[in-house]
Enzyme design. Structure first.
Site, mmCIF file in Angstrom:
data_model
loop_
_atom_site.group_PDB
_atom_site.id
_atom_site.type_symbol
_atom_site.label_atom_id
_atom_site.label_comp_id
_atom_site.label_asym_id
_atom_site.label_seq_id
_atom_site.Cartn_x
_atom_site.Cartn_y
_atom_site.Cartn_z
ATOM 1 N N SER A 1 10.252 16.634 -3.472
ATOM 2 C CA SER A 1 9.102 15.862 -3.895
ATOM 3 C C SER A 1 7.969 16.852 -4.168
ATOM 4 O O SER A 1 7.456 17.489 -3.249
ATOM 5 C CB SER A 1 8.717 14.896 -2.766
ATOM 6 O OG SER A 1 7.701 14.053 -3.208
ATOM 7 N N HIS B 1 4.730 12.718 -8.730
ATOM 8 C CA HIS B 1 3.705 11.676 -8.820
ATOM 9 C C HIS B 1 2.794 12.178 -9.942
ATOM 10 O O HIS B 1 1.821 12.902 -9.681
ATOM 11 C CB HIS B 1 2.931 11.560 -7.504
ATOM 12 C CG HIS B 1 3.708 10.934 -6.385
ATOM 13 N ND1 HIS B 1 3.959 9.587 -6.344
ATOM 14 C CD2 HIS B 1 4.295 11.442 -5.279
ATOM 15 C CE1 HIS B 1 4.665 9.296 -5.248
ATOM 16 N NE2 HIS B 1 4.882 10.415 -4.588
ATOM 17 N N LYS C 1 6.497 3.923 -8.232
ATOM 18 C CA LYS C 1 6.502 2.718 -7.383
ATOM 19 C C LYS C 1 5.822 1.539 -8.080
ATOM 20 O O LYS C 1 4.854 0.957 -7.576
ATOM 21 C CB LYS C 1 5.855 2.978 -6.025
ATOM 22 C CG LYS C 1 6.605 3.983 -5.174
ATOM 23 C CD LYS C 1 6.135 3.979 -3.733
ATOM 24 C CE LYS C 1 6.822 5.018 -2.899
ATOM 25 N NZ LYS C 1 6.413 6.397 -3.193
ATOM 26 N N ASP D 1 4.489 -4.697 -10.260
ATOM 27 C CA ASP D 1 3.747 -5.746 -10.967
ATOM 28 C C ASP D 1 4.726 -6.645 -11.718
ATOM 29 O O ASP D 1 5.939 -6.435 -11.643
ATOM 30 C CB ASP D 1 2.741 -5.087 -11.929
ATOM 31 C CG ASP D 1 1.475 -5.927 -12.062
ATOM 32 O OD1 ASP D 1 1.591 -7.164 -12.202
ATOM 33 O OD2 ASP D 1 0.371 -5.341 -12.026
ATOM 34 N N THR E 1 3.512 -6.190 -17.361
ATOM 35 C CA THR E 1 2.568 -5.119 -17.009
ATOM 36 C C THR E 1 3.329 -3.821 -16.733
ATOM 37 O O THR E 1 2.930 -2.735 -17.178
ATOM 38 C CB THR E 1 1.733 -5.523 -15.776
ATOM 39 O OG1 THR E 1 1.140 -6.784 -16.056
ATOM 40 C CG2 THR E 1 0.665 -4.505 -15.463
ATOM 41 N N SER F 1 8.990 4.519 4.856
ATOM 42 C CA SER F 1 9.125 5.396 6.024
ATOM 43 C C SER F 1 7.907 5.352 6.937
ATOM 44 O O SER F 1 7.932 5.889 8.028
ATOM 45 C CB SER F 1 9.337 6.839 5.546
ATOM 46 O OG SER F 1 8.217 7.268 4.794
ATOM 47 N N GLN G 1 2.926 8.800 8.102
ATOM 48 C CA GLN G 1 4.294 9.228 7.741
ATOM 49 C C GLN G 1 5.081 9.502 9.020
ATOM 50 O O GLN G 1 4.528 10.025 9.999
ATOM 51 C CB GLN G 1 4.247 10.500 6.873
ATOM 52 C CG GLN G 1 5.595 11.077 6.479
ATOM 53 C CD GLN G 1 6.406 10.182 5.529
ATOM 54 O OE1 GLN G 1 6.702 9.037 5.849
ATOM 55 N NE2 GLN G 1 6.767 10.699 4.374
ATOM 56 N N GLY H 1 9.206 16.552 0.778
ATOM 57 C CA GLY H 1 7.969 16.966 0.115
ATOM 58 C C GLY H 1 7.364 18.175 0.796
ATOM 59 O O GLY H 1 7.737 19.327 0.536
ATOM 60 N N ARG H 2 6.461 17.901 1.748
ATOM 61 C CA ARG H 2 5.709 18.990 2.376
ATOM 62 C C ARG H 2 6.590 20.027 3.069
ATOM 63 O O ARG H 2 6.202 21.186 3.156
ATOM 64 C CB ARG H 2 4.675 18.393 3.352
ATOM 65 C CG ARG H 2 3.455 17.860 2.618
ATOM 66 C CD ARG H 2 2.632 16.926 3.467
ATOM 67 N NE ARG H 2 3.244 15.604 3.569
ATOM 68 C CZ ARG H 2 2.699 14.574 4.214
ATOM 69 N NH1 ARG H 2 1.534 14.719 4.820
ATOM 70 N NH2 ARG H 2 3.298 13.396 4.248
HETATM 71 O O1 S5P Z 1 9.069 5.136 2.134
HETATM 72 C C1 S5P Z 1 8.762 6.116 1.456
HETATM 73 C C2 S5P Z 1 9.065 6.177 0.089
HETATM 74 C C3 S5P Z 1 8.757 7.336 -0.614
HETATM 75 S S1 S5P Z 1 9.309 7.463 -2.224
HETATM 76 N N1 S5P Z 1 8.189 7.189 2.035
HETATM 77 C C4 S5P Z 1 7.848 8.313 1.344
HETATM 78 O O2 S5P Z 1 7.361 9.251 1.962
HETATM 79 N N2 S5P Z 1 8.084 8.367 -0.016
HETATM 80 C C5 S5P Z 1 7.657 9.539 -0.823
HETATM 81 O O3 S5P Z 1 8.368 10.687 -0.380
HETATM 82 C C6 S5P Z 1 6.173 9.871 -0.694
HETATM 83 O O4 S5P Z 1 5.421 9.250 -1.714
HETATM 84 C C7 S5P Z 1 6.159 11.380 -0.852
HETATM 85 O O5 S5P Z 1 6.071 11.717 -2.231
HETATM 86 C C8 S5P Z 1 7.507 11.835 -0.341
HETATM 87 C C9 S5P Z 1 7.489 12.349 1.091
HETATM 88 O O6 S5P Z 1 6.696 13.460 1.213
HETATM 89 P P1 S5P Z 1 6.580 14.327 2.558
HETATM 90 O O7 S5P Z 1 5.591 15.375 2.234
HETATM 91 O O8 S5P Z 1 6.096 13.423 3.642
HETATM 92 O O9 S5P Z 1 7.964 14.875 2.816
#
Ligand code: S5P
Length: 449
Positions: A236, A262, A293, A296, A300, A345, A400, A420-421
Site C-alpha cells: 500500500s 490512494h 472505496k 455511493d 455517482t 481492520s 488501526q 502499508g507503513r
Molecule cells: O479495513 C481496511 C481496509 C483497507 S483497504 N483497513 C485498511 O487498513 N485498509 C487500507 O490498507 C488502508 O486504507 C491503508 O491504505 C492500508 C493499511 O495501511 P497500514 O499503513 O496500516 O499498513
C-alpha cells in the site's frame, strides 16, 4: 451411568437425534442429524440436562454463564436459575440500534464466564463466541458441551488453552442407543464408519491459489503473478508525492503482486505520473490497484470512476468498493476488477457479523467482484485480501489494528496481505518488502499443510 442413559433415551424420544441421510451445512452427507432444540420443549428434561452440565464444572469459580446462540440459550438460562450464577446473553448479530452491544446483561470486565454449547463439531462457532466474549473484557476458561461429534472441535479449543467438558460423545450415544435397541447393528455400522472416515483433526483446509474458483481475468492474473514471484504481497503506497510513489514502485516492484494507491492523497497527481507508473508496473510485473472505496449509488460511482481528475477506468486494474449500495451499484465498474470491502481492520468498525454476511452476499452475486477485504475466512470463489498487517506494531493511535502475516494466513486463510507503513515507512523499504514477501509466502505455504 443409569441416569445418563435414561436421560439420553428420553431425549431420543423427543427427537434430538435422527438417523437417515442428511446434508450438513458443509455439504457433507451425514447418516445422522443432531438438534438439541426440542429439549427446551420438555422442562423436566431441560432441568435434568442443565443439572448434569453444572456437575461438569466447579460452580464456585463461576461468575457468569453464557450460551452459544441459539440452541444453548435455554440450557444456559436453566443452569443460571439452578446455580444462581448470573446469565449473560450473546447476540447472533448486532441489533443495529440502542446499545449495539453483542453481549446483553450486567457484567464487569475481568469476570469469568462459563460458555455453554449444545453440539461441537469443528469448534468454529465456539471460537467466534469466545472471541466476542473476550473482546468485552471477560475471561473464558471453561466450556461445557452437551454432545461432541468428535470431529476435532475439542482439540482445537484445548490447543488454545480452554478446558472443555462434554456430557456425551457421539460414539457413546450410538452405543447407548444400540444397547437399548433403538438402533440395529447395520445402522450402528453405517454411523460408525461415517464417524471413522471423518478426520478427527480440524477439517478446515485452505485452497491453493491455483485451485481457487476465480473466473475474473484480473483475479486469475493476480494468481499467476503470485505464483511466478512467490509473493502474496500487495504494497500500500500511501505516500503523498508522485516522486515518492514512483521511487517506491521502482524499488519494490519486483517483490509485489499489486501496488495499492490512494490517488487522492498525491499532491501532484499528473497523467505523466500515471504513464510512468504504468510502465513500471509492466516492467516489474505487478497490477495497479486503486483503493478508492467507492460507497455511493451506481450512477455517482460511475462518474467518480470514469470522470473527474483521476479517470480510474482508463488506467487501473482493480479498485475497492463498499457493498453498502447493493449489487447493481458495483456493475458500473465493469470490466475493471472489483475488490469488495466486506470487513474493516479498524477498532470500532461497524462491520459486525451481520454486515459481513450481507456484504459477502452482495459480493458473491456481483460478477466483477473477484476479491474481498476482510479479517476472516471467506469462500473460495473470492480471493481474500487482508490489510492491517505489520510485523512490529500492534496498531496506531487512529484505530488501526495490526496482525502478523503468520496469523492472517493461518487463521483466516488470507490469499494476499496488504502492507502499508510496514514497508513505505521502513528505514529500507526494499529490505522490508522482501521480509514481508518472504514471511508472507512462507506463512502461506505453512497454511497449506
Ligand atoms: O479495513 C481496511 C481496509 C483497507 S483497504 N483497513 C485498511 O487498513 N485498509 C487500507 O490498507 C488502508 O486504507 C491503508 O491504505 C492500508 C493499511 O495501511 P497500514 O499503513 O496500516 O499498513
Amino acid at each position: 451411568m443409569q441416569a445418563k442413559e435414561d436421560f439420553l433415551l428420553k431425549a431420543y424420544e423427543l427427537g434430538i437425534i435422527k438417523f437417515g441421510s442428511f446434508t450438513l451445512k458443509s455439504g457433507i452427507e451425514s447418516p445422522f442429524y443432531v438438534d438439541l432444540r426440542p429439549l427446551a420443549s420438555s422442562p423436566h428434561h431441560l432441568k435434568t440436562l442443565s443439572h448434569n452440565l453444572l456437575q461438569l464444572v466447579d460452580e464456585k469459580s463461576l461468575e457468569l454463564i453464557c450460551g452459544v446462540p441459539y440452541a444453548a440459550l435455554p440450557m444456559a438460562t436453566t443452569m443460571s436459575l439452578e446455580s444462581g450464577v448470573p446469565l449473560i446473553i450473546k447476540r447472533k448479530e448486532n441489533k443495529g440500534y440502542g446499545t449495539k452491544r453483542m453481549l446483553e446483561g450486567v457484567y464487569q470486565k475481568g469476570q469469568n464466564c462459563l460458555l455453554v454449547e449444545d453440539v461441537i463439531t469443528s469448534g468454529k462457532s465456539l471460537v467466534e463466541t469466545i472471541d466476542e466474549v473476550e473482546k468485552e473484557g471477560l475471561k473464558v476458561t471453561d466450556i461445557v458441551v452437551v454432545l461432541d461429534r468428535e470431529q476435532g472441535g475439542i482439540e482445537r479449543l484445548e490447543k488454545k488453552g480452554y478446558r472443555v467438558s462434554t456430557l456425551f460423545t457421539i460414539n457413546e450415544v450410538i452405543d447407548i442407543l444400540h444397547k437399548y435397541h433403538r438402533l440395529d447393528a447395520e445402522e450402528v455400522k453405517e454411523v460408525k464408519s461415517f464417524l471413522n472416515e471423518s478426520p478427527t483433526a480440524p477439517t478446515r483446509k485452505r485452497t491453493r491459489l491455483e485451485d481457487k474458483e476465480i473466473q475474473h481475468p484480473v483475479g486469475r492474473n493476480m494468481i499467476d503473478i503470485a505464483l511466478r514471484k512467490k509473493s502474496n504481497l500487495i504494497a500500500s503506497a500511501d505516500v503523498v508525492s508522485s516522486m515518492e510513489l514512483l521511487k517506491l514502485a521502482n524499488e519494490i516492484g519486483d517483490k509485489i503482486v499489486a501496488l495499492k494507491l490512494h490517488s487522492d492523497i498525491i499532491v501532484d497527481f499528473t497523467w505523466d505520473m500515471v504513464t510512468e507508473l504504468r510502465s513500471i508496473a509492466r516492467e516489474k510485473d505487478f497490477l495497479l490497484f486503486e483503493d478508492r472505496k467507492f460507497a455511493d449509488i451506481g450512477n455517482t460511482q460511475e462518474l467518480q470512476f470514469k470522470q473527474g481528475i483521476y479517470r480510474f477506468a482508463d488506467w487501473v486494474d482493480m479498485i475497492t468498493a463498499h457493498t453498502i449500495a447493493g449489487e447493481k451499484s458495483l456493475r458500473v465498474f465493469e470490466p475493471t476488477g472489483v475488490v469488495a470491502i466486506v470487513e474493516m481492520s479498524s477498532e470500532g468498525t461497524l462491520t459486525d457479523n451481520y454486515y459481513v454476511t450481507q456484504s459477502l452476499n452482495v459480493a458473491q452475486k456481483s460478477p466483477n467482484v473477484f476479491a474481498a477485504v476482510a479479517q476472516r475466512q471467506v469462500s473460495d470463489d473470492l480471493l481474500l485480501f487482508t490489510p492491517g498487517v505489520n510485523l512490529e506494531m500492534k496498531g496506531d493511535n487512529k484505530g488501526q489494528q495490526y496482525k502478523t502475516p503468520k496469523k492472517v494466513f493461518n487463521d483466516y486463510f488470507t490469499d494476499f496481505i496488504i502492507v502499508g507503513r510496514g514497508i513505505y515507512k521502513a528505514n529500507d523499504p526494499v529490505v522490508a518488502a522482501e521480509e514481508y514477501r518472504k514471511q508472507g509466502w512462507e506463512a502461506y505455504q505453512d497454511s497449506l499443510k
